[in-house]
Design a protein around this motif. Sequence first.
Motif, PDB file in Angstrom:
ATOM      1  N   SER A 161       0.815  -1.217   0.000  1.00  0.00           N
ATOM      2  CA  SER A 161       0.000   0.000   0.000  1.00  0.00           C
ATOM      3  C   SER A 161       0.849   1.267   0.000  1.00  0.00           C
ATOM      4  CB  SER A 161      -0.940   0.002   1.210  1.00  0.00           C
ATOM      5  OG  SER A 161      -0.198  -0.062   2.426  1.00  0.00           O
ATOM      6  N   LEU A 162       1.998   1.247   0.674  1.00  0.00           N
ATOM      7  CA  LEU A 162       2.856   2.431   0.698  1.00  0.00           C
ATOM      8  C   LEU A 162       3.366   2.757  -0.701  1.00  0.00           C
ATOM      9  CD1 LEU A 162       4.384   4.638   2.210  1.00  0.00           C
ATOM     10  CD2 LEU A 162       6.202   2.968   2.682  1.00  0.00           C
ATOM     11  N   MET A 163       3.778   1.731  -1.440  1.00  0.00           N
ATOM     12  CA  MET A 163       4.264   1.967  -2.796  1.00  0.00           C
ATOM     13  C   MET A 163       3.137   2.452  -3.698  1.00  0.00           C
ATOM     14  SD  MET A 163       6.965   2.074  -4.532  1.00  0.00           S
ATOM     15  CE  MET A 163       7.441   2.259  -6.246  1.00  0.00           C
ATOM     16  N   ARG A 164       1.950   1.894  -3.529  1.00  0.00           N
ATOM     17  CA  ARG A 164       0.815   2.343  -4.342  1.00  0.00           C
ATOM     18  C   ARG A 164       0.507   3.810  -4.067  1.00  0.00           C
ATOM     19  NH1 ARG A 164      -1.158  -2.797  -2.871  1.00  0.00           N
ATOM     20  NH2 ARG A 164      -2.562  -1.900  -1.304  1.00  0.00           N
ATOM     21  N   PHE A 165       0.634   4.221  -2.809  1.00  0.00           N
ATOM     22  CA  PHE A 165       0.418   5.630  -2.465  1.00  0.00           C
ATOM     23  C   PHE A 165       1.428   6.522  -3.185  1.00  0.00           C
ATOM     24  CE2 PHE A 165       1.759   9.236   0.133  1.00  0.00           C
ATOM     25  CZ  PHE A 165       0.568   9.941   0.249  1.00  0.00           C
ATOM     26  N   LYS A 166       2.693   6.150  -3.144  1.00  0.00           N
ATOM     27  CA  LYS A 166       3.731   6.974  -3.763  1.00  0.00           C
ATOM     28  C   LYS A 166       3.589   7.029  -5.280  1.00  0.00           C
ATOM     29  CE  LYS A 166       7.062   6.285  -0.031  1.00  0.00           C
ATOM     30  NZ  LYS A 166       8.381   5.747   0.388  1.00  0.00           N
ATOM     31  N   LEU A 167       3.138   5.933  -5.864  1.00  0.00           N
ATOM     32  CA  LEU A 167       2.974   5.903  -7.321  1.00  0.00           C
ATOM     33  C   LEU A 167       1.899   6.874  -7.799  1.00  0.00           C
ATOM     34  CD1 LEU A 167       3.321   2.084  -8.071  1.00  0.00           C
ATOM     35  CD2 LEU A 167       4.874   3.903  -8.806  1.00  0.00           C
ATOM     36  N   LYS A 168       0.938   7.207  -6.931  1.00  0.00           N
ATOM     37  CA  LYS A 168      -0.045   8.226  -7.311  1.00  0.00           C
ATOM     38  C   LYS A 168       0.658   9.527  -7.660  1.00  0.00           C
ATOM     39  CE  LYS A 168      -2.495   8.431  -3.585  1.00  0.00           C
ATOM     40  NZ  LYS A 168      -3.545   8.784  -2.602  1.00  0.00           N
TER      41      LYS A 168
END
Length: 333
Positions: free
Chosen positions: A277-284
């Motif tokens: 989830s942290l990586m998905r947040f940053k990819l936004k």
Amino acid sequence: MLDNVDGAFHDPVFLTAMFGGRWRRYRSASPHGSFHHTPVLQPIGSTGYYCAEAWRGYAEPAVPTDRARVREAFISYSSWCSQQSLVCELLRLDPLGKLRALADDIPNGRIVDGQPVAVLDTPSDMDHYRAQLPAACRRSLRSAERRLEARIIAPSELSSLTAAATLHAETLRRVRAADKWFVQATDLQSLSTLPGFMNIGVFNRSTGKIASFAGCLIESGRLHILLVGNDLLTDSKGASDLLYEAIVACAVESGTTARPIHRIYFGGGRSLGGGDSLMRFKLKFSLGRAVPCTYLALVHDPAAAARLSVSFERGPSSEPLSEVQRTCFPFLS
């Protein structure tokens, strides 16, 4: 600033605040160029040997520009490391830097790709950037802006820096981070005195309480997000979105200054695969762009490594190994 080294990552204030007394300085110079590096040492149990891994940001050594000279410089560096009982090192490179292409034939070394890193080249303007963010993210930002505000925390705001350091520590404890990731309030105050260090906070408009925080280092046109803290209370909802948008806005605004920011490294996630989830947040906020985090895995003392592979038993006091480190140096497992 260090002699002939354009790098806040090599500043003693930065190194001591981030790594305590674990860092060492190595520098060599020749007519063909200089080599400068600051390894961060960690003991290998009670063996008297060390491994090295700097876990903050994506800095790489200052090196000559010629491949053959880079090779010679690393040979000399490994010899010095052996004298320091430094057996092996996982040297993190700039994912989009020049060293990877120059260091692929270093003796006792190999290039390894690790976790994906979210990266954004600084947009030309914020309106165009915001239009590319996911619709849900834009709604979150509009809602958050009614309750929260983002701003730079000045070095003189000691109470805000203390609150930011506390929030950072609470966030790390929440995810059960290793001790090495924690930074004390006094260290954050020291970091804030560096010309290339910037603290951004998101504050509640009504109470003034800090809801989100990032400590960033700007070096050679690249912004590295190194420290973060987030409040999970309901009235802080959307604070992280507002924080990351503010970081991008600072980079855009820097385009008219003497030190423009050309690229932002948001960092990686909590797993080697990057599906968390942290990586998905940053990819936004990187608009979906990610590149592999590149490492140069070095065995400085092969003989000592061979001895460790048959004799070393990891004790309970040793810090957890990263997945990449465990793969590159199985004798530490």
